[in-house]
Write a protein that holds these residues in place. Structure first.
Motif, PDB file in Angstrom:
ATOM      1  N   MET A 230       0.812  -1.217   0.000  1.00 39.79           N
ATOM      2  CA  MET A 230       0.000   0.000   0.000  1.00 39.79           C
ATOM      3  C   MET A 230       0.842   1.263   0.000  1.00 39.79           C
ATOM      4  O   MET A 230       0.469   2.257  -0.595  1.00 39.79           O
ATOM      5  N   PHE A 231       1.985   1.210   0.724  1.00 36.09           N
ATOM      6  CA  PHE A 231       2.740   2.441   0.894  1.00 36.09           C
ATOM      7  C   PHE A 231       4.012   2.499   0.052  1.00 36.09           C
ATOM      8  O   PHE A 231       4.869   3.336   0.290  1.00 36.09           O
ATOM      9  N   ALA A 232       4.085   1.610  -0.950  1.00 36.88           N
ATOM     10  CA  ALA A 232       5.265   1.610  -1.827  1.00 36.88           C
ATOM     11  C   ALA A 232       5.407   2.963  -2.517  1.00 36.88           C
ATOM     12  O   ALA A 232       6.503   3.527  -2.580  1.00 36.88           O
ATOM     13  N   SER A 233       4.272   3.491  -3.014  1.00 41.46           N
ATOM     14  CA  SER A 233       4.359   4.773  -3.733  1.00 41.46           C
ATOM     15  C   SER A 233       4.694   5.906  -2.761  1.00 41.46           C
ATOM     16  O   SER A 233       5.392   6.848  -3.129  1.00 41.46           O
ATOM     17  N   PHE A 234       4.239   5.805  -1.511  1.00 39.54           N
ATOM     18  CA  PHE A 234       4.567   6.825  -0.503  1.00 39.54           C
ATOM     19  C   PHE A 234       6.069   6.794  -0.209  1.00 39.54           C
ATOM     20  O   PHE A 234       6.721   7.832  -0.122  1.00 39.54           O
ATOM     21  N   ASP A 235       6.581   5.558  -0.043  1.00 38.77           N
ATOM     22  CA  ASP A 235       8.008   5.399   0.260  1.00 38.77           C
ATOM     23  C   ASP A 235       8.854   5.991  -0.859  1.00 38.77           C
ATOM     24  O   ASP A 235       9.822   6.715  -0.609  1.00 38.77           O
ATOM     25  N   GLU A 236       8.458   5.664  -2.083  1.00 39.27           N
ATOM     26  CA  GLU A 236       9.235   6.114  -3.245  1.00 39.27           C
ATOM     27  C   GLU A 236       9.252   7.639  -3.314  1.00 39.27           C
ATOM     28  O   GLU A 236      10.298   8.253  -3.481  1.00 39.27           O
ATOM     29  N   LEU A 237       8.056   8.243  -3.135  1.00 35.24           N
ATOM     30  CA  LEU A 237       7.964   9.710  -3.203  1.00 35.24           C
ATOM     31  C   LEU A 237       8.782  10.352  -2.080  1.00 35.24           C
ATOM     32  O   LEU A 237       9.504  11.331  -2.309  1.00 35.24           O
ATOM     33  N   THR A 238       8.676   9.781  -0.887  1.00 35.68           N
ATOM     34  CA  THR A 238       9.411  10.322   0.267  1.00 35.68           C
ATOM     35  C   THR A 238      10.902  10.375  -0.015  1.00 35.68           C
ATOM     36  O   THR A 238      11.529  11.431   0.111  1.00 35.68           O
ATOM     37  N   SER A 239      11.463   9.237  -0.422  1.00 31.55           N
ATOM     38  CA  SER A 239      12.927   9.217  -0.592  1.00 31.55           C
ATOM     39  C   SER A 239      13.344  10.013  -1.827  1.00 31.55           C
ATOM     40  O   SER A 239      14.403  10.629  -1.820  1.00 31.55           O
ATOM     41  N   ARG A 240      12.497  10.021  -2.855  1.00 30.38           N
ATOM     42  CA  ARG A 240      12.849  10.798  -4.052  1.00 30.38           C
ATOM     43  C   ARG A 240      12.847  12.286  -3.743  1.00 30.38           C
ATOM     44  O   ARG A 240      13.800  12.994  -4.028  1.00 30.38           O
ATOM     45  N   TYR A 241      11.773  12.769  -3.105  1.00 24.62           N
ATOM     46  CA  TYR A 241      11.635  14.218  -2.904  1.00 24.62           C
ATOM     47  C   TYR A 241      12.613  14.742  -1.859  1.00 24.62           C
ATOM     48  O   TYR A 241      13.181  15.808  -1.998  1.00 24.62           O
ATOM     49  N   LEU A 242      12.771  13.955  -0.779  1.00 20.25           N
ATOM     50  CA  LEU A 242      13.634  14.430   0.306  1.00 20.25           C
ATOM     51  C   LEU A 242      15.102  14.059   0.070  1.00 20.25           C
ATOM     52  O   LEU A 242      15.973  14.448   0.852  1.00 20.25           O
ATOM     53  N   GLU A 243      15.318  13.302  -1.008  1.00 21.17           N
ATOM     54  CA  GLU A 243      16.683  12.904  -1.392  1.00 21.17           C
ATOM     55  C   GLU A 243      17.426  12.241  -0.240  1.00 21.17           C
ATOM     56  O   GLU A 243      18.573  12.573   0.072  1.00 21.17           O
ATOM     57  N   LYS A 244      16.728  11.380   0.480  1.00 20.86           N
ATOM     58  CA  LYS A 244      17.419  10.557   1.470  1.00 20.86           C
ATOM     59  C   LYS A 244      16.710   9.210   1.565  1.00 20.86           C
ATOM     60  O   LYS A 244      15.533   9.101   1.226  1.00 20.86           O
ATOM     61  N   ASP A 245      17.442   8.225   2.035  1.00 21.58           N
ATOM     62  CA  ASP A 245      16.919   6.863   2.095  1.00 21.58           C
ATOM     63  C   ASP A 245      15.974   6.756   3.295  1.00 21.58           C
ATOM     64  O   ASP A 245      16.402   6.506   4.418  1.00 21.58           O
ATOM     65  N   MET A 246      14.687   6.974   3.048  1.00 20.93           N
ATOM     66  CA  MET A 246      13.729   7.048   4.153  1.00 20.93           C
ATOM     67  C   MET A 246      12.386   6.498   3.702  1.00 20.93           C
ATOM     68  O   MET A 246      11.906   6.817   2.619  1.00 20.93           O
ATOM     69  N   THR A 247      11.786   5.628   4.540  1.00 20.99           N
ATOM     70  CA  THR A 247      10.444   5.149   4.207  1.00 20.99           C
ATOM     71  C   THR A 247       9.419   6.147   4.760  1.00 20.99           C
ATOM     72  O   THR A 247       9.751   7.014   5.576  1.00 20.99           O
ATOM     73  N   TYR A 248       8.168   5.982   4.324  1.00 19.25           N
ATOM     74  CA  TYR A 248       7.108   6.864   4.814  1.00 19.25           C
ATOM     75  C   TYR A 248       6.922   6.674   6.316  1.00 19.25           C
ATOM     76  O   TYR A 248       6.696   7.621   7.059  1.00 19.25           O
ATOM     77  N   ARG A 249       7.047   5.402   6.746  1.00 21.52           N
ATOM     78  CA  ARG A 249       6.922   5.113   8.175  1.00 21.52           C
ATOM     79  C   ARG A 249       7.973   5.865   8.992  1.00 21.52           C
ATOM     80  O   ARG A 249       7.663   6.452  10.025  1.00 21.52           O
ATOM     81  N   GLU A 250       9.213   5.847   8.514  1.00 21.25           N
ATOM     82  CA  GLU A 250      10.278   6.571   9.223  1.00 21.25           C
ATOM     83  C   GLU A 250       9.978   8.065   9.253  1.00 21.25           C
ATOM     84  O   GLU A 250      10.171   8.734  10.273  1.00 21.25           O
ATOM     85  N   LEU A 251       9.496   8.577   8.115  1.00 22.65           N
ATOM     86  CA  LEU A 251       9.164   9.999   8.038  1.00 22.65           C
ATOM     87  C   LEU A 251       8.087  10.344   9.072  1.00 22.65           C
ATOM     88  O   LEU A 251       8.209  11.323   9.821  1.00 22.65           O
ATOM     89  N   LEU A 252       7.048   9.503   9.145  1.00 23.11           N
ATOM     90  CA  LEU A 252       5.956   9.745  10.103  1.00 23.11           C
ATOM     91  C   LEU A 252       6.469   9.732  11.539  1.00 23.11           C
ATOM     92  O   LEU A 252       5.940  10.426  12.403  1.00 23.11           O
ATOM     93  N   GLY A 253       7.493   8.918  11.779  1.00 25.08           N
ATOM     94  CA  GLY A 253       8.068   8.818  13.128  1.00 25.08           C
ATOM     95  C   GLY A 253       8.628  10.136  13.631  1.00 25.08           C
ATOM     96  O   GLY A 253       8.885  10.295  14.823  1.00 25.08           O
ATOM     97  N   HIS A 254       8.831  11.096  12.722  1.00 22.07           N
ATOM     98  CA  HIS A 254       9.363  12.391  13.145  1.00 22.07           C
ATOM     99  C   HIS A 254       8.272  13.379  13.555  1.00 22.07           C
ATOM    100  O   HIS A 254       8.585  14.499  13.945  1.00 22.07           O
ATOM    101  N   GLY A 255       7.018  12.969  13.448  1.00 19.45           N
ATOM    102  CA  GLY A 255       5.929  13.852  13.868  1.00 19.45           C
ATOM    103  C   GLY A 255       6.008  14.153  15.353  1.00 19.45           C
ATOM    104  O   GLY A 255       6.417  13.299  16.134  1.00 19.45           O
ATOM    105  N   ALA A 256       5.615  15.356  15.723  1.00 22.08           N
ATOM    106  CA  ALA A 256       5.711  15.746  17.136  1.00 22.08           C
ATOM    107  C   ALA A 256       4.556  15.158  17.935  1.00 22.08           C
ATOM    108  O   ALA A 256       4.769  14.558  18.990  1.00 22.08           O
ATOM    109  N   ILE A 257       3.334  15.329  17.455  1.00 15.83           N
ATOM    110  CA  ILE A 257       2.148  14.910  18.206  1.00 15.83           C
ATOM    111  C   ILE A 257       1.160  14.215  17.265  1.00 15.83           C
ATOM    112  O   ILE A 257       0.965  14.645  16.133  1.00 15.83           O
ATOM    113  N   TRP A 258       0.557  13.158  17.748  1.00 15.14           N
ATOM    114  CA  TRP A 258      -0.533  12.477  17.040  1.00 15.14           C
ATOM    115  C   TRP A 258      -1.844  12.847  17.722  1.00 15.14           C
ATOM    116  O   TRP A 258      -2.094  12.408  18.852  1.00 15.14           O
TER     117      TRP A 258
END
Lengths: 533, 533
Positions: A230-258
């Motif tokens: 499901m999140f393959a396209s999210f992962d791809e966009l994340t690492s492409r746009y931010l130019e670092k090896d990062m999955t969407y899950r890792e990116l979400l882990g940086h959120g301050a508050i849920w």
């Protein structure tokens, strides 16, 4: 001379007035700037409440809106920035219709989860393209980057907001009901033991027998695979746009508050993390009067009335299906307010008022309401809970099946299936939830627990959004688990070392014993031999 | 006739006044009845704040007090019921002195954990005897049972309160800093992954390297053993008194709400359960003026003053040790307010004011305070945090070593060892935390995060206590994990089944392959044979 004297006097007076004004008038509220990246549709409806409240408290808000927007509109409270997406509104609708039709026309079965995932993948792939429309709109992005925001408020159901937050280097606050396959809890490092935390689509409650737990574990394992798909396209966009090896899950882990749109009157108790805040029922605000409908519902007599809506996405259904509803409503003494824009049969009963859009929460708060027929979206469910209205629930897709299951096991509503619903089944369910007092009693208890809270959900959401702005994040709530990989988190490396040590100790002990044994026996044998000699 | 007319008039007037009074005077606040079973010593100091607040809100409170009580005293706010314990105050003091002397006289080492446990077992065994004094005081228990309480407020560090709650069939709210060997988290079914949740006495933070994680895992395993040893007497008393097969941990699992005296300005972020409520800093109330000390601290000039106390239990130390402190204080420009009742040397410097008891929070809130010398109890630490005062910390026993470690890694204080502290070390540490601005700056940030909360800890504690009274518990927050045993919770039975299935599938596949292989090869060989023939 007199003229100059007068002028000086006048200037002095003017200066005095100015100084008084400066001293007495309060400084204009100097709020921070908040960038908002919502998800269109019903998701926006409750997020809008927080956005408006933040605006009312003096924060400057910019809401990013796709040009195919359904429900996100401009407002005096906030500025909007529109971006172009590479698909039309019709293409978007087609996607939703696929999901909807499935609910009306097909019996639900075990394989639905794969069909759901397929639809979801189709939907999110489309949305990712939409997101690219924003991210690669260089002039807009440059302009936004220049504005310097203090906060990104976003719905992590789609990736655009958190990618922008990382790119702009501003803290993110998530406003969410949950993300498919439990990605929210995975990203927040929140444990969800599959032995008592039921997985989506499993049909389990938090109390499972052995087979239930086996099913739950299988669903839990399946989720890892589904997450990847499901999140393959999210992962791809994340690492492409931010130019670092990062999955969407890792990116979400940086959120301050849920900010999570549920509480424990609806959800089963389960572990949570310090940066998870429950704001369930945030949409259940104060009621407004009912100018159009006041007479219709007010004069519904002892029998009262029923509210019927299948949510913001759906106001029509196949003619044959609609007939069942019209027929059922002609057989109950209650009046019915129904959000419906489809074909109306000739002999439609006159206890029905059809609406294009209905003030759901205001109707549910009316003293004469007797039941709520709903598709089981969390907004509707919470409005049902906080107004203590028993429900007849007809889930469509997504989390709705699980939502209505939670209500049914609490005894506050009945579940029907849109595929095979008949007027008989409808009448039976309605009579049950209206006339069997236990539904209302249990709903009153659930409502009492839900509404008994130290602080209102909207105030809590505002507090944490502002907290993050005041402190530039919520670093003190970030668990160290984020710095561990899967093996480290589960201490598998530690277990391996300890196992090796234990094995070595055991082997050395056995070796020693053997040597001792041989020596002893050897000596004895030698002695025996010597003796026998 | 006139007399009767006058009487009637008088009666009418009287009735009118009575009616007016009834209409105008508010009904007396009809609160619920709360039974309080505190733990004596510093534990009581913060619980008292909640008890007083509940009393002020109209609840009738009964506090159970042992006849050897040190700090629990009578009050206008609540009624006390005293029970006899089978030991004297002197015997109790002896216990504490053992712990204290160890801190002053012995270098800390790895084996301390066992010594600590030994002392704790000694202490808790004594306390269990005291608890029996209450539980088997039939007249008192019968009287209490007859009073019908709505809530038991207790510190689960000792078992008496939760046993009584179960026996009286009333919901329990726990007021706790934590229970040795993590029994609180175990009882609440809260996951604590040993890969990033540091265990007590491990010396770890939440960020551990591989060896740190190995140590943590060993401590985690050790805890299971320690728990068994430490709480054996609790388990025995629980099952004996309640006449059912129940451990103390299981009993604690029935508590409605855990009010936990920490937050994430002090504790590392870790998972929590929905019925865990953080009330860290509850003791840090509003400041009172300083009548006795105002002159001494107010005239301390630019250099300000230092507050020094080793907590409510200790106001003396060995003479030789005290000398080091007197000497150190003579070498610093700050004035010192010191809780000390021991021997004073002849040449004691005059920048010291010795006190029998000191208003710690009021002193720490004074603008001229520069540093806080503390033993690192959570009360003192939170008063340091909320008043933003850098600390020099000298831990004595229990959780204090871990407390001060948490503060030291945040860069808001320095840790010294009571065993080998010298005047040089003291002067160096004091100069560091006072003159190196980073300590104050970090403390200001920590304090800002701590004090920025949507609701004050005392109000939150009151809310949840009253919530439990209003709803007769908090059943909706109780995780289903309580109904699972260890094997079920960890899904070991499910894993076993799945493993067996996988093994069978693999074996059947191999068998099939073998059969196929044989058939194929067999046929080939036969054909070859036939050909060769």
């Amino acid at each position: 001379v007199h003229y100059w004297l007068g002028l000086r006097q006048g200037l002095r007076l003017g200066l005095l007035v100015l100084l008084c004004c400066l001293a007495l008038c309060p400084a204009p509220v100097q709020g921070d700037k908040v960038l908002v990246m919502p998800v269109d549709g019903s998701h926006w409806l409750s997020m809008k409440l927080l956005v408006k409240e933040l605006a009312a408290r003096g924060h400057e808000i910019v809401v990013l809106v796709p040009n195919t927007s359904i429900l996100i509109q401009g407002s005096d409270y906030y500025r909007t920035e529109t971006f172009r997406v590479p698909y039309s509104k019709a293409q978007l609708d087609e996607n939703v219709n696929k999901l909807k039709d499935a609910a009306f026309l097909k019996a639900p079965d075990v394989m639905d989860i794969f069909v759901n995932v397929q639809h979801l993948v189709h939907f999110t792939t489309m949305q990712v393209k939409g997101c690219e429309g924003l991210l690669y709109d260089e002039p807009l992005i440059q302009r936004l980057r220049g504005e310097i925001f203090q906060l990104m408020l976003t719905d992590p159901f789609l990736p655009c907001g958190s990618i922008l937050a990382d790119s702009f280097n501003i803290p993110a606050v998530y406003f969410s009901r949950g993300i498919p396959c439990g990605l929210d809890e995975k990203a927040a490092q929140c444990p969800t033991p599959p032995s008592y935390v039921p997985r989506l689509f499993s049909g389990n409650t938090d109390h499972m027998d052995f087979l239930g737990r086996v099913k739950n574990m299988l669903m839990y394992s399946l989720e890892s695979y589904l997450c990847t798909v499901m999140f393959a396209s999210f992962d791809e966009l994340t690492s492409r746009y931010l130019e670092k090896d990062m999955t969407y899950r890792e990116l979400l882990g940086h959120g301050a508050i849920w900010l999570l749109r549920y509480d424990y009157s609806f959800e089963y108790p389960k572990p949570r993390m310090p940066n998870m805040v429950n704001i369930g029922g945030i949409n259940c605000g104060k009621r407004a009067p009912l100018p159009d409908l006041q007479e219709f519902v007010g004069e519904s007599g002892e029998d009262g009335f029923v509210v019927f809506t299948l949510g913001s996405m759906i106001s029509q259904m196949p003619e044959e299906k609609a007939k069942q509803f019209f027929d059922a409503f002609s057989r109950i003494p209650q009046r019915v307010v129904w959000r419906y824009t489809g074909v109306v049969p000739e002999n439609a009963p006159d206890n029905i008022r059809l609406m294009k859009w209905l003030p759901q929460n205001d109707l549910l708060g009316h003293p004469k309401v007797k039941a709520f027929i709903t598709h089981g979206g969390t907004h509707g469910i919470y409005e049902g809970i906080c107004n203590s209205v028993p429900m007849v629930m007809l889930p469509l897709f997504g989390d709705q099946g699980d939502n209505v299951h939670r209500m049914a096991v609490r005894g506050v509503g009945e579940v029907l299936n849109l595929f095979d619903v008949t007027s008989d089944k409808l009448v039976e369910a309605l009579n049950k939830v209206i006339n069997d007092k236990s539904y209302k009693e249990k709903m009153l208890k659930l409502s009492a627990v839900h509404k008994d809270r130290p602080i209102e959900p909207l105030d809590l959401a505002v507090f944490w959004a502002e907290f993050v702005m005041r402190h530039g994040g919520a670093e003190h709530l970030r668990p160290a688990a984020h710095d561990l990989n899967w093996i480290q988190y589960h201490s598998l490396d530690v277990f391996t070392l300890l196992l090796i040590i234990v094995l070595i100790v055991v082997m050395v002990t056995i070796k020693c014993c053997k040597v001792c044994f041989r020596k002893c026996c050897g000596t004895k044998r030698t002695m025996k031999k010597k003796k026998s000699e």
